[in-house]
Design a protein around this motif. Structure first.
Motif, PDB file in Angstrom:
ATOM      1  N   GLY A  16      -0.050 -22.169  32.340  1.00 56.27           N
ATOM      2  CA  GLY A  16       0.466 -21.788  33.496  1.00 56.27           C
ATOM      3  C   GLY A  16      -0.325 -21.083  34.640  1.00 56.27           C
ATOM      4  O   GLY A  16      -0.021 -21.277  35.708  1.00 56.27           O
ATOM      5  N   LEU A  17      -0.772 -19.999  33.857  1.00 56.84           N
ATOM      6  CA  LEU A  17      -1.918 -19.516  34.684  1.00 56.84           C
ATOM      7  C   LEU A  17      -2.939 -20.225  35.332  1.00 56.84           C
ATOM      8  O   LEU A  17      -3.071 -19.905  36.888  1.00 56.84           O
ATOM      9  N   CYS A  18      -3.453 -21.207  34.842  1.00 57.45           N
ATOM     10  CA  CYS A  18      -4.343 -22.171  35.421  1.00 57.45           C
ATOM     11  C   CYS A  18      -3.647 -23.065  36.460  1.00 57.45           C
ATOM     12  O   CYS A  18      -4.317 -23.231  37.634  1.00 57.45           O
ATOM     13  N   PHE A  19      -2.395 -23.590  36.391  1.00 52.64           N
ATOM     14  CA  PHE A  19      -1.564 -24.185  37.277  1.00 52.64           C
ATOM     15  C   PHE A  19      -1.665 -23.450  38.585  1.00 52.64           C
ATOM     16  O   PHE A  19      -1.749 -23.753  39.726  1.00 52.64           O
ATOM     17  N   ILE A  20      -1.005 -22.141  38.566  1.00 50.92           N
ATOM     18  CA  ILE A  20      -0.945 -20.996  39.473  1.00 50.92           C
ATOM     19  C   ILE A  20      -2.182 -20.640  40.397  1.00 50.92           C
ATOM     20  O   ILE A  20      -2.380 -20.997  41.407  1.00 50.92           O
ATOM     21  N   GLY A  21      -3.567 -20.523  39.493  1.00 52.47           N
ATOM     22  CA  GLY A  21      -4.773 -20.278  40.057  1.00 52.47           C
ATOM     23  C   GLY A  21      -5.129 -21.512  40.918  1.00 52.47           C
ATOM     24  O   GLY A  21      -5.720 -21.152  41.976  1.00 52.47           O
ATOM     25  N   TYR A  22      -5.244 -22.613  40.442  1.00 54.80           N
ATOM     26  CA  TYR A  22      -5.945 -23.836  40.772  1.00 54.80           C
ATOM     27  C   TYR A  22      -5.116 -24.213  42.016  1.00 54.80           C
ATOM     28  O   TYR A  22      -5.534 -24.726  43.185  1.00 54.80           O
ATOM     29  N   GLY A  23      -3.644 -24.135  41.858  1.00 51.77           N
ATOM     30  CA  GLY A  23      -2.620 -24.579  42.798  1.00 51.77           C
ATOM     31  C   GLY A  23      -2.984 -23.717  44.164  1.00 51.77           C
ATOM     32  O   GLY A  23      -3.095 -24.117  45.175  1.00 51.77           O
ATOM     33  N   ALA A  24      -3.175 -22.164  43.773  1.00 50.15           N
ATOM     34  CA  ALA A  24      -3.300 -21.309  44.963  1.00 50.15           C
ATOM     35  C   ALA A  24      -4.558 -21.899  45.678  1.00 50.15           C
ATOM     36  O   ALA A  24      -4.827 -21.568  46.970  1.00 50.15           O
ATOM     37  N   ALA A  25      -5.675 -21.846  44.910  1.00 50.47           N
ATOM     38  CA  ALA A  25      -7.130 -22.190  45.355  1.00 50.47           C
ATOM     39  C   ALA A  25      -6.975 -23.397  46.281  1.00 50.47           C
ATOM     40  O   ALA A  25      -7.653 -23.567  47.350  1.00 50.47           O
ATOM     41  N   LEU A  44      -1.257 -10.494  17.271  1.00 49.28           N
ATOM     42  CA  LEU A  44      -0.107  -9.997  17.577  1.00 49.28           C
ATOM     43  C   LEU A  44       1.207 -10.808  16.930  1.00 49.28           C
ATOM     44  O   LEU A  44       2.375 -10.213  16.522  1.00 49.28           O
ATOM     45  N   LYS A  45       0.932 -12.089  16.824  1.00 49.63           N
ATOM     46  CA  LYS A  45       2.114 -13.133  16.252  1.00 49.63           C
ATOM     47  C   LYS A  45       1.765 -13.536  15.096  1.00 49.63           C
ATOM     48  O   LYS A  45       0.491 -13.827  14.506  1.00 49.63           O
ATOM     49  N   LYS A  46       2.752 -13.688  13.812  1.00 48.04           N
ATOM     50  CA  LYS A  46       2.742 -14.363  12.826  1.00 48.04           C
ATOM     51  C   LYS A  46       2.677 -15.719  12.863  1.00 48.04           C
ATOM     52  O   LYS A  46       2.094 -16.881  12.192  1.00 48.04           O
ATOM     53  N   ASN A  47       3.659 -16.234  13.596  1.00 54.78           N
ATOM     54  CA  ASN A  47       3.992 -17.670  13.829  1.00 54.78           C
ATOM     55  C   ASN A  47       3.451 -18.263  15.193  1.00 54.78           C
ATOM     56  O   ASN A  47       4.115 -17.698  16.306  1.00 54.78           O
ATOM     57  N   PHE A  48       2.238 -18.967  15.194  1.00 54.09           N
ATOM     58  CA  PHE A  48       1.850 -19.643  16.614  1.00 54.09           C
ATOM     59  C   PHE A  48       1.482 -20.954  16.130  1.00 54.09           C
ATOM     60  O   PHE A  48       0.680 -21.214  15.133  1.00 54.09           O
ATOM     61  N   VAL A  49       1.453 -21.812  17.242  1.00 53.91           N
ATOM     62  CA  VAL A  49       0.901 -22.989  17.136  1.00 53.91           C
ATOM     63  C   VAL A  49       0.232 -23.510  18.236  1.00 53.91           C
ATOM     64  O   VAL A  49       0.450 -22.547  19.359  1.00 53.91           O
ATOM     65  N   TYR A  50      -0.697 -24.360  18.465  1.00 53.10           N
ATOM     66  CA  TYR A  50      -1.646 -24.559  19.501  1.00 53.10           C
ATOM     67  C   TYR A  50      -0.877 -25.565  20.491  1.00 53.10           C
ATOM     68  O   TYR A  50      -0.091 -26.568  19.879  1.00 53.10           O
ATOM     69  N   ASP A  51      -0.686 -25.328  21.685  1.00 55.70           N
ATOM     70  CA  ASP A  51       0.041 -26.248  22.716  1.00 55.70           C
ATOM     71  C   ASP A  51      -0.810 -27.413  23.090  1.00 55.70           C
ATOM     72  O   ASP A  51      -1.706 -27.271  23.823  1.00 55.70           O
ATOM     73  N   LYS A  52      -0.598 -28.696  22.411  1.00 53.76           N
ATOM     74  CA  LYS A  52      -1.497 -29.539  22.664  1.00 53.76           C
ATOM     75  C   LYS A  52      -1.292 -30.255  24.198  1.00 53.76           C
ATOM     76  O   LYS A  52      -2.090 -30.673  24.634  1.00 53.76           O
ATOM     77  N   ALA A  53       0.207 -30.268  24.464  1.00 55.71           N
ATOM     78  CA  ALA A  53       0.520 -30.786  25.903  1.00 55.71           C
ATOM     79  C   ALA A  53      -0.321 -29.778  26.938  1.00 55.71           C
ATOM     80  O   ALA A  53      -0.769 -30.439  28.061  1.00 55.71           O
ATOM     81  N   GLY A  54      -0.169 -28.574  26.524  1.00 54.71           N
ATOM     82  CA  GLY A  54      -0.877 -27.621  27.571  1.00 54.71           C
ATOM     83  C   GLY A  54      -2.246 -27.929  27.697  1.00 54.71           C
ATOM     84  O   GLY A  54      -2.997 -27.898  28.758  1.00 54.71           O
ATOM     85  N   ALA A  55      -2.824 -28.294  26.507  1.00 52.52           N
ATOM     86  CA  ALA A  55      -4.366 -28.218  26.467  1.00 52.52           C
ATOM     87  C   ALA A  55      -4.805 -29.675  27.230  1.00 52.52           C
ATOM     88  O   ALA A  55      -5.568 -29.659  27.973  1.00 52.52           O
ATOM     89  N   PHE A  56      -3.782 -30.677  26.999  1.00 49.22           N
ATOM     90  CA  PHE A  56      -3.969 -32.017  27.697  1.00 49.22           C
ATOM     91  C   PHE A  56      -3.776 -31.893  29.343  1.00 49.22           C
ATOM     92  O   PHE A  56      -4.529 -32.369  30.030  1.00 49.22           O
ATOM     93  N   MET A  57      -2.943 -31.078  29.703  1.00 47.25           N
ATOM     94  CA  MET A  57      -2.749 -30.664  31.222  1.00 47.25           C
ATOM     95  C   MET A  57      -4.042 -29.928  31.833  1.00 47.25           C
ATOM     96  O   MET A  57      -4.151 -30.276  32.969  1.00 47.25           O
ATOM     97  N   MET A  58      -4.575 -29.200  30.998  1.00 50.97           N
ATOM     98  CA  MET A  58      -5.606 -28.219  31.617  1.00 50.97           C
ATOM     99  C   MET A  58      -6.803 -29.320  31.675  1.00 50.97           C
ATOM    100  O   MET A  58      -7.645 -29.300  32.566  1.00 50.97           O
ATOM    101  N   ILE A  59      -6.950 -30.141  30.772  1.00 48.53           N
ATOM    102  CA  ILE A  59      -8.101 -31.388  30.742  1.00 48.53           C
ATOM    103  C   ILE A  59      -7.710 -32.068  32.031  1.00 48.53           C
ATOM    104  O   ILE A  59      -8.815 -32.219  32.956  1.00 48.53           O
ATOM    105  N   ILE A  60      -6.587 -32.588  32.333  1.00 44.01           N
ATOM    106  CA  ILE A  60      -6.161 -33.440  33.430  1.00 44.01           C
ATOM    107  C   ILE A  60      -6.466 -32.553  34.702  1.00 44.01           C
ATOM    108  O   ILE A  60      -6.954 -33.022  35.825  1.00 44.01           O
ATOM    109  N   MET A  61      -6.327 -31.376  34.824  1.00 43.36           N
ATOM    110  CA  MET A  61      -6.592 -30.244  35.901  1.00 43.36           C
ATOM    111  C   MET A  61      -7.902 -30.247  36.079  1.00 43.36           C
ATOM    112  O   MET A  61      -8.401 -30.187  37.344  1.00 43.36           O
ATOM    113  N   GLY A  62      -8.637 -30.293  35.130  1.00 40.49           N
ATOM    114  CA  GLY A  62     -10.133 -30.209  35.156  1.00 40.49           C
ATOM    115  C   GLY A  62     -10.695 -31.513  35.939  1.00 40.49           C
ATOM    116  O   GLY A  62     -11.571 -31.218  36.767  1.00 40.49           O
TER     117      GLY A  62
END
Length: 110
Positions: A27-36, A72-90
């Motif tokens: 989300g932060l990358c979409f906001i940052g790159y979109g603003a840039a 901070l969290k005991k339950n977390f997983v990696y967001d594979k869709a988010g990683a894919f979107m960051m690669i596409i954004m790159g």
């Protein structure tokens, strides 16, 4: 039909929310790159080369999110869709930088 009584005071114990690491960074990358990109196209403040040069910020933000989630969290997983979107954004920012470089240098060959 059996009568069941729900205890609304303890509904938090029924639903444990799992944090997906990478969602905040995406989300932060979409906001940052979109603003840039918006500032580049409207005001000319950034060049595509400077936007492309900011890609290490994605890794830094993702690293901070992983460290915070693991501490901070005991339950977390990696967001594979988010990683894919960051690669596409790159790849998108790289292609935009290459397109601008090609357009700039095409004038030399006329």
């Amino acid at each position: 039909m059996p009568d069941t009584v729900l205890d609304y005071k303890n509904t938090e114990s029924l639903q444990v929310r799992t944090h997906r690491v990478g969602t905040i960074t995406t989300g932060l990358c979409f906001i940052g790159y979109g603003a840039a990109f918006l500032l580049h196209t409207t005001l000319g403040l950034f060049t595509y080369e400077s936007i492309l040069a900011a890609w290490p910020l994605i890794l830094i933000a993702l690293g901070v999110e992983v460290l915070l989630a693991s501490s901070l969290k005991k339950n977390f997983v990696y967001d594979k869709a988010g990683a894919f979107m960051m690669i596409i954004m790159g790849f998108f920012s790289m292609s935009m930088a290459i397109a601008e470089i090609c357009i700039k240098h095409a004038e030399m060959f006329r």
